[in-house]
Design a protein around this motif. Structure first.
Motif, mmCIF file in Angstrom:
data_model
loop_
_atom_site.group_PDB
_atom_site.id
_atom_site.type_symbol
_atom_site.label_atom_id
_atom_site.label_comp_id
_atom_site.label_asym_id
_atom_site.label_seq_id
_atom_site.Cartn_x
_atom_site.Cartn_y
_atom_site.Cartn_z
ATOM 1 N N PHE A 10 -4.730 -0.800 -6.360
ATOM 2 C CA PHE A 10 -5.730 -1.836 -6.558
ATOM 3 C C PHE A 10 -5.003 -3.018 -7.193
ATOM 4 O O PHE A 10 -4.334 -2.856 -8.208
ATOM 5 N N VAL A 11 -5.086 -4.165 -6.560
ATOM 6 C CA VAL A 11 -4.321 -5.320 -7.037
ATOM 7 C C VAL A 11 -5.220 -6.546 -7.216
ATOM 8 O O VAL A 11 -6.317 -6.621 -6.664
ATOM 9 N N GLN A 12 -4.707 -7.493 -7.976
ATOM 10 C CA GLN A 12 -5.378 -8.788 -8.106
ATOM 11 C C GLN A 12 -4.414 -9.864 -7.634
ATOM 12 O O GLN A 12 -3.209 -9.800 -7.881
ATOM 13 N N GLY A 23 -8.476 -6.357 -4.606
ATOM 14 C CA GLY A 23 -8.664 -5.489 -3.458
ATOM 15 C C GLY A 23 -7.651 -4.376 -3.426
ATOM 16 O O GLY A 23 -6.726 -4.327 -4.235
ATOM 17 N N ARG A 24 -7.850 -3.487 -2.474
ATOM 18 C CA ARG A 24 -6.946 -2.370 -2.330
ATOM 19 C C ARG A 24 -5.882 -2.675 -1.276
ATOM 20 O O ARG A 24 -6.166 -3.330 -0.285
ATOM 21 N N VAL A 25 -4.675 -2.239 -1.548
ATOM 22 C CA VAL A 25 -3.572 -2.479 -0.617
ATOM 23 C C VAL A 25 -3.719 -1.558 0.592
ATOM 24 O O VAL A 25 -3.779 -0.338 0.454
ATOM 25 N N GLU A 62 -7.592 -10.228 8.004
ATOM 26 C CA GLU A 62 -6.697 -10.343 6.866
ATOM 27 C C GLU A 62 -5.259 -10.508 7.342
ATOM 28 O O GLU A 62 -4.860 -9.911 8.328
ATOM 29 N N LYS A 63 -4.526 -11.325 6.602
ATOM 30 C CA LYS A 63 -3.100 -11.487 6.858
ATOM 31 C C LYS A 63 -2.357 -11.044 5.598
ATOM 32 O O LYS A 63 -2.861 -11.200 4.487
ATOM 33 N N PRO A 64 -1.148 -10.516 5.774
ATOM 34 C CA PRO A 64 -0.393 -10.062 4.599
ATOM 35 C C PRO A 64 -0.074 -11.218 3.642
ATOM 36 O O PRO A 64 0.163 -12.344 4.075
ATOM 37 N N VAL A 65 -0.100 -10.934 2.354
ATOM 38 C CA VAL A 65 0.223 -11.940 1.333
ATOM 39 C C VAL A 65 1.533 -11.542 0.641
ATOM 40 O O VAL A 65 1.856 -10.364 0.556
ATOM 41 N N PRO A 66 2.267 -12.536 0.146
ATOM 42 C CA PRO A 66 3.529 -12.211 -0.532
ATOM 43 C C PRO A 66 3.292 -11.318 -1.752
ATOM 44 O O PRO A 66 2.321 -11.521 -2.491
ATOM 45 N N LEU A 67 4.166 -10.337 -1.932
ATOM 46 C CA LEU A 67 4.027 -9.427 -3.072
ATOM 47 C C LEU A 67 4.081 -10.179 -4.395
ATOM 48 O O LEU A 67 3.478 -9.769 -5.376
ATOM 49 N N ALA A 68 4.793 -11.307 -4.398
ATOM 50 C CA ALA A 68 4.914 -12.120 -5.619
ATOM 51 C C ALA A 68 3.565 -12.686 -6.053
ATOM 52 O O ALA A 68 3.388 -13.063 -7.207
ATOM 53 N N ASN A 69 2.618 -12.742 -5.123
ATOM 54 C CA ASN A 69 1.286 -13.282 -5.442
ATOM 55 C C ASN A 69 0.334 -12.205 -5.945
ATOM 56 O O ASN A 69 -0.809 -12.490 -6.244
ATOM 57 N N LEU A 70 0.829 -10.971 -5.975
ATOM 58 C CA LEU A 70 -0.040 -9.858 -6.344
ATOM 59 C C LEU A 70 0.398 -9.209 -7.647
ATOM 60 O O LEU A 70 1.573 -9.195 -7.980
ATOM 61 N N LYS A 71 -0.598 -8.685 -8.353
ATOM 62 C CA LYS A 71 -0.298 -7.957 -9.568
ATOM 63 C C LYS A 71 -1.124 -6.681 -9.577
ATOM 64 O O LYS A 71 -2.290 -6.692 -9.181
ATOM 65 N N TYR A 72 -0.506 -5.606 -10.040
ATOM 66 C CA TYR A 72 -1.225 -4.348 -10.127
ATOM 67 C C TYR A 72 -2.394 -4.489 -11.095
ATOM 68 O O TYR A 72 -2.241 -5.019 -12.188
ATOM 69 N N PHE A 73 -3.572 -4.034 -10.681
ATOM 70 C CA PHE A 73 -4.746 -4.115 -11.546
ATOM 71 C C PHE A 73 -5.024 -2.740 -12.131
ATOM 72 O O PHE A 73 -5.330 -1.800 -11.408
ATOM 73 N N CYS A 74 -4.874 -2.646 -13.447
ATOM 74 C CA CYS A 74 -5.091 -1.360 -14.108
ATOM 75 C C CYS A 74 -6.553 -1.216 -14.485
ATOM 76 O O CYS A 74 -7.102 -2.035 -15.207
ATOM 77 N N MET A 75 -7.195 -0.159 -13.967
ATOM 78 C CA MET A 75 -8.616 0.082 -14.237
ATOM 79 C C MET A 75 -8.833 0.379 -15.719
ATOM 80 O O MET A 75 -9.853 0.027 -16.293
ATOM 81 N N LYS A 76 -7.878 1.059 -16.312
ATOM 82 C CA LYS A 76 -8.022 1.449 -17.715
ATOM 83 C C LYS A 76 -7.916 0.232 -18.639
ATOM 84 O O LYS A 76 -8.664 0.096 -19.596
ATOM 85 N N CYS A 77 -6.954 -0.652 -18.327
ATOM 86 C CA CYS A 77 -6.789 -1.870 -19.132
ATOM 87 C C CYS A 77 -7.861 -2.897 -18.754
ATOM 88 O O CYS A 77 -8.170 -3.788 -19.530
#
Ligand SMILES: [Zn+2]
Length: 107
Positions: A10-12, A23-25, A62-77
């Motif tokens: 799950f990323v933001q 969304g989910r990868v 949907e089109k792929p986005v650069p990984l640099a634009n994504l960050k892992y979204f932690c559900m716990k945090c």
């Protein structure tokens, strides 16, 4: 070196026109350093009719986005966090959240 973002994560989005979306990868493209994320980076595409009775038109996909634009979204945090690797005694690496130290794998 392992990828920090993997399929099913799950990323933001932190950059670009979809900044803030989550969304989910769906798929990761390691060679292109891009990932396809559910509901992110929709583009309109013109489709030509393939059969005589089929209508052409515009579809959104949907089109792929650069990984640099994504960050892992932690559900716990409850926020986007950094991913760290934790080395196990057997040599395997596990991903964990840099914030709460929660182990991301296995799913
Ligand atoms: Zn966390």
């Amino acid at each position: 070196m392992g990828l920090k973002i993997r399929k099913g994560d799950f990323v933001q989005v932190i950059k670009g026109k979809d900044s803030g979306k989550k969304g989910r990868v769906i798929r990761v493209y390691p060679k292109e350093n891009r990932a396809l994320v559910e509901g992110v980076n929709f583009v309109k595409k013109h489709v030509r009719p393939r059969k005589i009775d089929q209508q052409g038109g515009i579809v959104s996909m949907e089109k792929p986005v650069p990984l640099a634009n994504l960050k892992y979204f932690c559900m716990k945090c409850g926020k986007p966090t950094r991913v760290r690797f934790r080395l196990l005694p057997d040599g395997n690496k596990l991903r964990c959240c840099a914030g709460c130290q929660e182990i991301i794998e296995p799913r």
